[in-house]
Design a protein around this motif. Structure first.
Motif, PDB file in Angstrom:
ATOM      1  N   GLN A  41      75.977 -52.742  -1.684  1.00  0.00           N
ATOM      2  CA  GLN A  41      74.834 -53.134  -1.077  1.00  0.00           C
ATOM      3  C   GLN A  41      74.715 -52.298   0.163  1.00  0.00           C
ATOM      4  O   GLN A  41      73.901 -51.513   0.278  1.00  0.00           O
ATOM      5  CB  GLN A  41      74.867 -54.686  -0.696  1.00  0.00           C
ATOM      6  CG  GLN A  41      73.690 -55.264  -0.254  1.00  0.00           C
ATOM      7  CD  GLN A  41      72.502 -55.413  -1.384  1.00  0.00           C
ATOM      8  OE1 GLN A  41      71.969 -54.372  -1.463  1.00  0.00           O
ATOM      9  NE2 GLN A  41      72.521 -56.387  -1.743  1.00  0.00           N
ATOM     10  N   SER A  48      72.256 -47.322   5.686  1.00  0.00           N
ATOM     11  CA  SER A  48      71.677 -47.725   4.524  1.00  0.00           C
ATOM     12  C   SER A  48      70.220 -46.758   4.336  1.00  0.00           C
ATOM     13  O   SER A  48      69.783 -46.442   5.483  1.00  0.00           O
ATOM     14  CB  SER A  48      71.130 -49.083   4.806  1.00  0.00           C
ATOM     15  OG  SER A  48      70.231 -49.441   3.918  1.00  0.00           O
ATOM     16  N   ALA A  54      68.355 -51.366  -4.478  1.00  0.00           N
ATOM     17  CA  ALA A  54      69.534 -51.499  -5.467  1.00  0.00           C
ATOM     18  C   ALA A  54      69.353 -51.674  -7.003  1.00  0.00           C
ATOM     19  O   ALA A  54      70.104 -51.124  -7.418  1.00  0.00           O
ATOM     20  CB  ALA A  54      70.283 -52.712  -4.833  1.00  0.00           C
ATOM     21  N   LEU A  78      76.480 -56.043  -4.970  1.00  0.00           N
ATOM     22  CA  LEU A  78      75.035 -56.234  -4.850  1.00  0.00           C
ATOM     23  C   LEU A  78      74.564 -57.731  -4.642  1.00  0.00           C
ATOM     24  O   LEU A  78      73.462 -57.803  -4.125  1.00  0.00           O
ATOM     25  CB  LEU A  78      74.564 -55.716  -6.016  1.00  0.00           C
ATOM     26  CG  LEU A  78      74.715 -54.203  -6.435  1.00  0.00           C
ATOM     27  CD1 LEU A  78      73.833 -53.662  -7.521  1.00  0.00           C
ATOM     28  CD2 LEU A  78      73.954 -53.505  -5.099  1.00  0.00           C
ATOM     29  N   GLU A  81      75.194 -60.470   0.575  1.00  0.00           N
ATOM     30  CA  GLU A  81      74.464 -59.822   1.774  1.00  0.00           C
ATOM     31  C   GLU A  81      75.298 -58.923   2.835  1.00  0.00           C
ATOM     32  O   GLU A  81      76.288 -59.385   2.899  1.00  0.00           O
ATOM     33  CB  GLU A  81      73.525 -60.723   2.604  1.00  0.00           C
ATOM     34  CG  GLU A  81      72.543 -61.483   1.759  1.00  0.00           C
ATOM     35  CD  GLU A  81      71.273 -60.788   1.262  1.00  0.00           C
ATOM     36  OE1 GLU A  81      71.007 -59.964   2.325  1.00  0.00           O
ATOM     37  OE2 GLU A  81      70.847 -60.695   0.187  1.00  0.00           O
ATOM     38  N   SER A  84      79.426 -54.298   2.603  1.00  0.00           N
ATOM     39  CA  SER A  84      80.337 -54.570   1.509  1.00  0.00           C
ATOM     40  C   SER A  84      81.862 -54.205   1.833  1.00  0.00           C
ATOM     41  O   SER A  84      82.302 -53.201   2.151  1.00  0.00           O
ATOM     42  CB  SER A  84      80.067 -53.751   0.118  1.00  0.00           C
ATOM     43  OG  SER A  84      78.697 -54.068  -0.126  1.00  0.00           O
TER      44      SER A  84
END
Length: 189
Positions: A41, A48, A54, A78, A81, A84
């Motif tokens: 994620q 990000s 995703a 995934l 939240e 990861s």
């Protein structure tokens, strides 16, 4: 006897032939039963990129591995939240299925970065690490990992994203299916 599963994590933004070569080489050379691609994620070491969802990354990954029965996708990261962390993922996977012996596959860039990983000493007790060479990176680490030599391929997702942005060809850097998805969805342009 426990089933031997290799986990290959990444953003897969987009998945490319280098990812597939790593997976196939490690599957064979390390004697694994299966490779699971582990799209994350939000990796803790990267910013990000929310221009590609995703779901779109997952669709490309499904297209990339189609046709290889030894390749699967594990979506555990995934579904979570926030960042990861491999520690959390391995803990959850081993609790979920104790009949699998997991190996975590990393490239030369991550081999060098291992000392900075979240809870690395505990993680080393939980999972077997398999490192592969990557051009311009060493495979030196104070940690005990299995090293698998693979063909050097200097393909990266960032090179592919940049090529698409500059309207350059990415054919033969990604599978035909990933190429089709990028074109049809107008990704990275």
């Amino acid at each position: 006897m426990k089933r031997k599963v290799g986990l290959l994590g990444g953003t897969f933004n987009p998945p490319h032939l280098g990812h597939l070569v790593i997976a196939q080489q490690v599957l064979q050379k390390a004697g694994l039963d299966e490779i699971r691609f582990l799209p994350n994620q939000v990796p803790p070491h990267k910013k990000s990129d929310d221009t590609v969802s995703a779901d779109q990354r997952l669709q490309m990954l499904e297209g990339a591995i189609s046709g290889n029965p030894d390749f699967k996708i594990e979506t555990i990261e995934l579904q979570r939240e926030g960042p990861s962390y491999t520690y959390d993922t391995i803990k959850e996977l081993t609790n979920r299925d104790s009949e699998i012996e997991y190996s975590f596959i990393i490239g030369g860039d991550m081999i060098e970065y291992l000392p900075k990983w979240f809870r690395i000493d505990e993680l080393m007790e939980m999972v077997h690490f398999i490192g592969v060479n990557r051009p311009a990176y060493s495979h030196e680490t104070p940690y005990s990992i299995q090293f698998v030599k693979i063909p050097d391929l200097a393909i990266s997702s960032s090179i592919i994203r940049e090529a698409v942005k500059n309207n350059e060809s990415i054919r033969y850097l990604v599978t035909d299916e990933v190429y089709r998805i990028i074109k049809e969805e107008k990704l990275y342009g």
